[in-house]
Each structure stands twice: as structure tokens, then as C-alpha cells.
Design a protein around this motif. Structure first.
Motif, PDB file in Angstrom:
ATOM      1  N   PHE A 197       0.808  -1.217   0.000  1.00 17.27           N
ATOM      2  CA  PHE A 197       0.000   0.000   0.000  1.00 17.27           C
ATOM      3  C   PHE A 197       0.846   1.273   0.000  1.00 17.27           C
ATOM      4  O   PHE A 197       0.568   2.189  -0.774  1.00 17.27           O
ATOM      5  CB  PHE A 197      -0.983  -0.020   1.168  1.00 17.27           C
ATOM      6  CG  PHE A 197      -2.082  -1.013   0.950  1.00 17.27           C
ATOM      7  CD1 PHE A 197      -2.921  -0.896  -0.148  1.00 17.27           C
ATOM      8  CD2 PHE A 197      -2.275  -2.083   1.815  1.00 17.27           C
ATOM      9  CE1 PHE A 197      -3.925  -1.817  -0.380  1.00 17.27           C
ATOM     10  CE2 PHE A 197      -3.275  -3.012   1.591  1.00 17.27           C
ATOM     11  CZ  PHE A 197      -4.107  -2.877   0.491  1.00 17.27           C
ATOM     12  N   VAL A 198       1.887   1.312   0.843  1.00 20.46           N
ATOM     13  CA  VAL A 198       2.732   2.521   0.856  1.00 20.46           C
ATOM     14  C   VAL A 198       3.328   2.793  -0.529  1.00 20.46           C
ATOM     15  O   VAL A 198       3.213   3.911  -1.044  1.00 20.46           O
ATOM     16  CB  VAL A 198       3.821   2.430   1.949  1.00 20.46           C
ATOM     17  CG1 VAL A 198       4.841   3.545   1.782  1.00 20.46           C
ATOM     18  CG2 VAL A 198       3.186   2.475   3.325  1.00 20.46           C
ATOM     19  N   PRO A 199       3.948   1.790  -1.187  1.00 24.00           N
ATOM     20  CA  PRO A 199       4.491   2.069  -2.525  1.00 24.00           C
ATOM     21  C   PRO A 199       3.409   2.494  -3.528  1.00 24.00           C
ATOM     22  O   PRO A 199       3.619   3.431  -4.287  1.00 24.00           O
ATOM     23  CB  PRO A 199       5.118   0.753  -2.957  1.00 24.00           C
ATOM     24  CG  PRO A 199       5.140  -0.119  -1.794  1.00 24.00           C
ATOM     25  CD  PRO A 199       4.315   0.448  -0.726  1.00 24.00           C
ATOM     26  N   LEU A 200       2.265   1.803  -3.504  1.00 30.51           N
ATOM     27  CA  LEU A 200       1.226   2.140  -4.482  1.00 30.51           C
ATOM     28  C   LEU A 200       0.710   3.556  -4.261  1.00 30.51           C
ATOM     29  O   LEU A 200       0.519   4.317  -5.202  1.00 30.51           O
ATOM     30  CB  LEU A 200       0.066   1.142  -4.404  1.00 30.51           C
ATOM     31  CG  LEU A 200       0.340  -0.252  -4.966  1.00 30.51           C
ATOM     32  CD1 LEU A 200      -0.916  -1.106  -4.932  1.00 30.51           C
ATOM     33  CD2 LEU A 200       0.865  -0.171  -6.391  1.00 30.51           C
ATOM     34  N   SER A 204       2.268   6.073  -2.680  1.00 33.57           N
ATOM     35  CA  SER A 204       3.261   7.111  -2.991  1.00 33.57           C
ATOM     36  C   SER A 204       3.461   7.234  -4.501  1.00 33.57           C
ATOM     37  O   SER A 204       3.771   8.313  -5.000  1.00 33.57           O
ATOM     38  CB  SER A 204       4.584   6.835  -2.278  1.00 33.57           C
ATOM     39  OG  SER A 204       5.127   5.632  -2.707  1.00 33.57           O
ATOM     40  N   MET A 205       3.245   6.124  -5.219  1.00 39.83           N
ATOM     41  CA  MET A 205       3.323   6.197  -6.681  1.00 39.83           C
ATOM     42  C   MET A 205       2.181   7.051  -7.239  1.00 39.83           C
ATOM     43  O   MET A 205       2.397   7.927  -8.080  1.00 39.83           O
ATOM     44  CB  MET A 205       3.255   4.792  -7.262  1.00 39.83           C
ATOM     45  CG  MET A 205       3.202   4.709  -8.766  1.00 39.83           C
ATOM     46  SD  MET A 205       3.103   2.999  -9.312  1.00 39.83           S
ATOM     47  CE  MET A 205       1.372   2.679  -9.112  1.00 39.83           C
ATOM     48  N   SER A 226       2.839  10.722  -6.357  1.00 36.04           N
ATOM     49  CA  SER A 226       3.871  11.420  -7.125  1.00 36.04           C
ATOM     50  C   SER A 226       3.466  11.591  -8.585  1.00 36.04           C
ATOM     51  O   SER A 226       3.990  12.450  -9.281  1.00 36.04           O
ATOM     52  CB  SER A 226       5.195  10.680  -7.032  1.00 36.04           C
ATOM     53  OG  SER A 226       5.181   9.570  -7.885  1.00 36.04           O
ATOM     54  N   ILE A 283       7.950   2.666 -18.869  1.00 31.71           N
ATOM     55  CA  ILE A 283       7.978   2.899 -17.420  1.00 31.71           C
ATOM     56  C   ILE A 283       9.373   2.611 -16.874  1.00 31.71           C
ATOM     57  O   ILE A 283       9.956   3.422 -16.159  1.00 31.71           O
ATOM     58  CB  ILE A 283       6.930   2.015 -16.699  1.00 31.71           C
ATOM     59  CG1 ILE A 283       5.515   2.413 -17.133  1.00 31.71           C
ATOM     60  CG2 ILE A 283       7.072   2.135 -15.196  1.00 31.71           C
ATOM     61  CD1 ILE A 283       4.446   1.437 -16.684  1.00 31.71           C
ATOM     62  N   ILE A 298      12.022   5.410 -15.041  1.00 34.36           N
ATOM     63  CA  ILE A 298      12.385   5.413 -13.615  1.00 34.36           C
ATOM     64  C   ILE A 298      13.806   4.934 -13.352  1.00 34.36           C
ATOM     65  O   ILE A 298      14.344   5.182 -12.297  1.00 34.36           O
ATOM     66  CB  ILE A 298      11.426   4.544 -12.766  1.00 34.36           C
ATOM     67  CG1 ILE A 298      11.447   3.111 -13.253  1.00 34.36           C
ATOM     68  CG2 ILE A 298      10.034   5.129 -12.765  1.00 34.36           C
ATOM     69  CD1 ILE A 298      10.984   2.146 -12.204  1.00 34.36           C
ATOM     70  N   PRO A 312      10.716  10.181 -12.993  1.00 33.90           N
ATOM     71  CA  PRO A 312       9.945   9.218 -12.199  1.00 33.90           C
ATOM     72  C   PRO A 312       8.471   9.592 -12.057  1.00 33.90           C
ATOM     73  O   PRO A 312       7.623   8.698 -11.979  1.00 33.90           O
ATOM     74  CB  PRO A 312      10.655   9.227 -10.841  1.00 33.90           C
ATOM     75  CG  PRO A 312      11.564  10.382 -10.852  1.00 33.90           C
ATOM     76  CD  PRO A 312      11.876  10.703 -12.267  1.00 33.90           C
ATOM     77  N   GLU A 313       8.153  10.894 -12.062  1.00 35.47           N
ATOM     78  CA  GLU A 313       6.745  11.281 -11.895  1.00 35.47           C
ATOM     79  C   GLU A 313       5.915  10.848 -13.100  1.00 35.47           C
ATOM     80  O   GLU A 313       4.814  10.326 -12.954  1.00 35.47           O
ATOM     81  CB  GLU A 313       6.613  12.794 -11.687  1.00 35.47           C
ATOM     82  CG  GLU A 313       7.130  13.293 -10.352  1.00 35.47           C
ATOM     83  CD  GLU A 313       8.635  13.426 -10.324  1.00 35.47           C
ATOM     84  OE1 GLU A 313       9.267  13.381 -11.415  1.00 35.47           O
ATOM     85  OE2 GLU A 313       9.203  13.574  -9.228  1.00 35.47           O
ATOM     86  N   GLY A 353       6.768   8.445 -15.109  1.00 30.52           N
ATOM     87  CA  GLY A 353       6.757   6.983 -15.026  1.00 30.52           C
ATOM     88  C   GLY A 353       5.667   6.501 -14.081  1.00 30.52           C
ATOM     89  O   GLY A 353       4.979   5.525 -14.358  1.00 30.52           O
ATOM     90  N   ALA A 406       2.551   4.093 -14.864  1.00 30.57           N
ATOM     91  CA  ALA A 406       2.342   2.880 -14.069  1.00 30.57           C
ATOM     92  C   ALA A 406       0.927   2.839 -13.502  1.00 30.57           C
ATOM     93  O   ALA A 406       0.302   1.777 -13.452  1.00 30.57           O
ATOM     94  CB  ALA A 406       3.371   2.797 -12.948  1.00 30.57           C
ATOM     95  N   GLY A 463      -1.682  -0.055 -14.274  1.00 30.18           N
ATOM     96  CA  GLY A 463      -2.322  -0.758 -13.163  1.00 30.18           C
ATOM     97  C   GLY A 463      -3.834  -0.777 -13.317  1.00 30.18           C
ATOM     98  O   GLY A 463      -4.477  -1.802 -13.084  1.00 30.18           O
ATOM     99  N   ILE A 505       5.320  -2.081 -12.103  1.00 27.74           N
ATOM    100  CA  ILE A 505       4.537  -1.142 -11.304  1.00 27.74           C
ATOM    101  C   ILE A 505       5.045  -1.126  -9.863  1.00 27.74           C
ATOM    102  O   ILE A 505       5.227  -0.068  -9.256  1.00 27.74           O
ATOM    103  CB  ILE A 505       3.042  -1.506 -11.357  1.00 27.74           C
ATOM    104  CG1 ILE A 505       2.533  -1.355 -12.790  1.00 27.74           C
ATOM    105  CG2 ILE A 505       2.240  -0.629 -10.407  1.00 27.74           C
ATOM    106  CD1 ILE A 505       1.063  -1.636 -12.955  1.00 27.74           C
ATOM    107  N   GLY A 563       6.610   2.108  -7.530  1.00 22.97           N
ATOM    108  CA  GLY A 563       6.130   2.486  -6.212  1.00 22.97           C
ATOM    109  C   GLY A 563       7.206   2.372  -5.146  1.00 22.97           C
ATOM    110  O   GLY A 563       7.383   3.273  -4.329  1.00 22.97           O
TER     111      GLY A 563
END
Lengths: 281, 259
Positions: free
Chosen positions: A24-27, A29-30, A33, A236, A240, A248-249, A251, A255, A259, B111, B115
């Protein structure tokens, strides 16, 4: 009673924290950003606007979708014949064939692309053979083209499709066909009226898995030519991985869109599977 | 009868298609030179001896083993008790877990890499730890499916009740009765997860790159240098995966017989 429950739930804590930390944190923050343009500090949709207006980016989605649809369709058709043919063998041989399918399904990504370079690359076995025998179409075959890429995608889709479709065929063998032919149905009629309607949900479910599988594939295309193929995953990765053009933003925004497409494909799959289960009882 | 043999033709073509690249890679790995002729010019095992004396390769194998085996082991230690609690005592949570599992299934490595880089690239944590965490999430569907099915097969809830009636605490009952009974199932899921992680390239390449070379990254770097050497790596990798898969088959068959 309450106390005992609490100690039970304590055993869930490691799992929950891993899910939060690494899913959840990575998704989140992705997603967050993706709403910032490179170097700017205020929220905007400019990354998404760029993806939909810059042909370079929306083409990458188009290409990914085309290659996923076509490789899934080819793999599906081949798998239908193969899975059906497997049902004619004895149980023991069936098991062996499925083990082999399982094994080859592990053969994907970098090793797979390399194997195809050995076969069909510039100095590949078949390329040399074609030159010796003067076979025109193979002589000029270019593995580093879209046809070459589809050939590789079909390879890793095929065993998966066979393994997923086999149980469906296994279910309709035997007496049904006999009774249908006793009642005067031709094989073609049997497949059109009975076989296909039974297989259809499995076909649709398997296709959506194959589609998602191909959409997310990265290593095979990357191994062939690095980042020259204009596919969504390749774009992507390039945006990144800190190349010269690292953004990265942007990218992240790509992503997020990828998703969403994949979640949509999985939702179709879930819906179809639920329908199958209800049909069966 | 005639119709049957007709349907063998497409199947034969399919399996030829699946086996040819493997056969060619193997031939390439034992040939001295094979650039201009139809058949290899000579047979040699020099690429294999070179491979096994290559320090970088053994390092890469070690790295791959640490990452994949580490993630699989941690996953088994975390997932098995948690799934047990959910299946037996909190079935309402299972829907939620299934949703999460489906989500991880729909998230390919690319993906997840975006993240994870966004969240942790500047957090001061070693990327090796982050990669193991990502691997844990990646193999969740396989570990969940395997553990849940074995728990259902042995009727874990009834077994627990019986054990508790006989005076065992929940913890002892879980360790001494449930775990031994589902061990084969866990082993099968673990082997499957391990072999998937061993072949993983995307996360390892994007998160770790050259800083922690795994077998797949090493292979990618060798592709442009020596085809023969690279094909020797591919053959070894495939043999390793074949051994793991045959172990999975062996264990699942034994399980079926004992039921």
C-alpha cells in the motif's frame, strides 16, 4: 475470551505490516507522485495530460494492448487444440505432458529471449539454415521486429493457456459426446451447441489472465533490444531507472494507468469465474 | 480414430515450438563455434567449466539464493500462522485477504518497482531489504492458495477443537498438530514460490541493478559478451528449475496417494 482473541489477532500483525509497507505505501506514494510535474511543487494532472497528448506515450499503450491481444489470441487458439488433444492420452501420459507444460511455462524472460536469439537471431540456427537452403521468408526474418516479439510472447503464453484450459476440456470428455452422437448430433453440432457454451467462460477467464500476463511483461522485450521497443512497461522502466531521461513522476503516471488496465482485466476475470461457479453449482 | 490422429498434429507442432528453443540453447552451450554453419563445428564442455570457475557467477548464484530463499522462508513464517488464524477463527477477514491477493496478482513487477523506488529510494534503507519485501508481496498468492487449501483438506477447525478438548493450548495444537499435517502443502507452495523468485528479473534489475547481481542480471550482462557462455547459464538455470518442479510434482502426488 476477549483476551484470547487479542492474542490470535497478534499473529496477523507481521502480515498486515508487510502488506502495508510493501504494497500500500508504494502504491499510494506512486499515485501521489504521479500528480506532480517534474520539478514542480503544486498538484496537477499534467503528467496524465502529457500521456494522452504525446503520441510517444499513448502509442506505447496501444502497442502493449495490440501485442497482448494478439499473443493471447494466438496462444488461446493453439492451446484449445493442444488441451483437447491431451485428453485423448492415458492418465499417466496426461500428467507427464502437463508437467512439461508447467516446466516450459517457467521458461520466460531473459533466458527465453536468449533462446530465441540462438534460434532466429542474426546468426541464429534457423537464419543460417535458411541462407543455406535459400528459403526467402526466413532469410530476412528479423527477430528484433514486432513479429519476433509476438513469437516470444506466444511462447510464454502457450503453456499457461494449456494448463488453464486443460481442466475445462477434461470436464466435458466421455459420455456427453457419446450421448450427443446417439441422439444424432454431428461432432460440429456437439461443439457448437454443447462444447463451446461450456468452455466459453473458461476461455474468457483464461484470456483475461493471458492478457494481463502479457501487458505486465517486461523482461522478454528488454532482453531483446534494451529499451527501443515502445511498450508501456519498457517506457515505465526507462523513465524510472535513472537513464538520461529519468522522469519518475511521469513513469508513475504511466504505471498508474497500466495498473488500472490490469485491474480492469482481473475484474472481468473474477466476474466470469463467479459466473462459471454459479453455473456449475 | 482418424480424427484423433488429426488433433495430434497441432499438439505436436505446439510441443515442437516449445522444445526447439530449449534444444537449440543446449546445443549452443556445448558447441565450440556455431556462427556460420548449420550444425555446430565441434562439441565441448569448456563453457561449463568456465562458468563454474567464474567467481562472478557463483556470487550471483549466492545472491539469488539469499534473496529467493530468504523471502520464501520469511513468507512461510509470516503467512502460515496468519492464514491459519484467518481461515479457522476469522473467516470474515478472508474476503479482504482474497482482495489483496488479487491486487498483488494484478500488479506486475514494473509497477511495484515504480512504487517502491518512489517510497523508499531516499529512505536510507538497503534496497536488498526492500527487494525481499517486494518478493514477499509477490509470492503471496502462491503461499496463500497452498496454505489455505491444505488447511481445508485436513479440516483444521475440527482438528483444533479436538486437540483443545484433550487439553492442548492453541499454540501447542497449532505447532504439534496443524503444522506437521500441512507441511507437504507448505513445502510445495514454498518450492513454487522459490522457483518463481529465482527467475525474477524486473524487480532485481530496477531496484538493485548492478549493486547486487543476481543470476538473471548476470545472465543479461553476459548476453552481449558470449553467446556460448550465456547459453550454459540458461541450461543450468533450466535444469535447476526442472529439479525444483519435479520435486513439487513428487510431493503433490504423494499427498494425493495418502488421502
Amino acid at each position: 475470551m476477549k483476551k484470547r482473541k487479542a492474542s490470535l489477532y497478534l499473529s496477523l500483525v507481521p502480515l498486515i505490516s508487510f502488506i502495508i509497507l510493501f504494497l500500500f505505501v508504494p502504491l499510494i506514494s506512486m499515485m501521489y507522485s504521479s500528480l506532480f510535474k517534474n520539478g514542480e511543487t503544486n498538484l496537477s494532472f499534467s503528467n496524465y495530460i502529457e500521456i494522452f497528448t504525446n503520441p510517444y506515450y499513448y502509442k506505447s499503450f496501444e502497442n502493449s494492448i495490440i501485442i497482448s491481444l494478439s499473443s493471447s489470441a494466438i496462444a488461446m487458439i493453439l492451446a484449445l487444440f493442444t488441451a483437447y488433444a491431451i485428453t485423448f492420452f492415458k492418465k499417466k501420459i496426461q500428467d507427464r505432458i502437463l508437467v512439461m507444460a508447467n516446466l516450459t511455462s517457467n521458461f520466460a524472460g531473459i533466458p527465453l529471449s536468449f533462446a530465441f536469439i540462438v534460434l532466429l537471431g542474426n546468426s541464429g540456427v534457423f537464419t543460417i539454415l535458411a541462407k543455406e537452403l535459400n528459403i526467402a521468408f526466413l532469410q530476412h526474418f528479423n527477430l528484433y521486429s514486432w513479429t519476433g516479439l509476438i513469437l516470444i510472447y506466444v511462447y510464454f503464453q502457450l503453456p499457461l493457456a494449456v494448463m488453464l484450459m486443460f481442466p475445462a476440456f477434461h470436464g466435458i470428455q466421455g459420455q456427453w459426446k457419446e450421448s450427443a452422437s446417439l441422439l444424432g448430433a454431428s461432432p460440429l453440432q456437439f461443439w457448437r451447441r454443447i462444447g463451446m457454451p461450456i468452455l466459453l467462460p473458461s476461455i474468457a477467464g483464461t484470456s483475461s489472465i493471458l492478457f494481463a500476463n502479457a501487458m505486465g511483461a517486461y523482461a522478454s522485450a528488454y532482453a531483446l533490444t534494451g529499451s527501443t521497443y515502445n511498450l508501456a512497461t519498457i517506457r515505465i522502466g526507462a523513465l524510472i531507472s535513472g537513464d538520461i531521461f529519468a522522469q519518475p513522476e511521469l513513469g508513475s503516471a504511466l504505471a498508474v494507468l497500466l495498473g488500472l488496465i490490469l485491474i480492469f482485466a482481473m475484474m472481468i476475470n473474477e466476474w466470469l469465474m463467479r459466473k462459471v461457479r454459479r453455473d456449475v453449482g | 480414430m482418424k480424427k484423433k490422429s488429426a488433433s495430434f498434429i497441432p499438439m505436436g507442432v505446439v510441443f515442437l515450438y516449445l522444445l526447439l528453443p530449449l534444444a537449440a540453447t543446449f546445443l549452443y552451450s556445448v558447441s565450440t563455434k556455431w556462427n556460420k554453419t548449420v550444425l555446430p563445428e565441434g562439441i565441448t564442455f569448456q563453457w561449463y567449466t568456465k562458468l563454474f570457475s567464474h567467481a562472478e557467477f557463483s556470487n550471483a548464484v549466492l545472491h539469488s539464493l539469499m534473496l529467493s530463499a530468504g523471502a520464501t522462508l520469511i513468507s512461510a513464517l509470516i503467512m502460515v500462522p496468519a492464514i491459519f488464524v484467518i481461515v479457522v477463527y476469522a473467516p470474515r477477514l478472508e474476503k479482504l485477504l482474497q482482495g489483496i491477493v488479487l491486487l498483488t496478482y494484478a500488479m506486475p513487477g514494473v509497477i511495484m518497482a515504480v512504487g517502491l523506488l518512489k517510497a523508499y529510494a531516499h529512505a536510507g534503507v538497503s534496497m536488498v531489504v526492500i527487494t525481499i519485501g517486494a518478493y514477499l508481496v509477490g509470492i503471496m498468492p502462491y503461499m496463500y492458495q497452498g496454505t489455505r487449501n491444505s488447511l481445508r483438506n485436513i479440516h483444521a477447525g475440527t482438528l483444533m477443537e479436538a486437540a483443545e478438548l484433550l487439553g492442548a493450548s492453541k499454540f501447542t495444537a497449532f505447532l504439534k498438530i496443524i503444522v506437521p499435517n500441512i507441511l507437504t502443502g507448505i513445502l510445495v507452495s514454498a518450492l513454487l514460490s522459490f522457483s518463481i523468485l529465482f527467475g525474477e528479473f524486473v524487480l532485481a534489475n530496477l531496484l538493485l541493478g548492478g549493486s547486487y547481481e543476481t543470476v538473471q542480471i548476470f545472465l543479461y550482462q553476459q548476453l552481449s559478451k558470449s553467446g556460448h557462455f550465456a547459453s550454459a547459464i540458461v541450461v543450468c538455470y533450466f535444469l535447476f528449475i526442472a529439479i525444483l518442479s519435479s520435486l513439487v510434482v513428487k510431493f503433490t502426488q504423494r499427498k494425493k496417494e495418502s488421502l
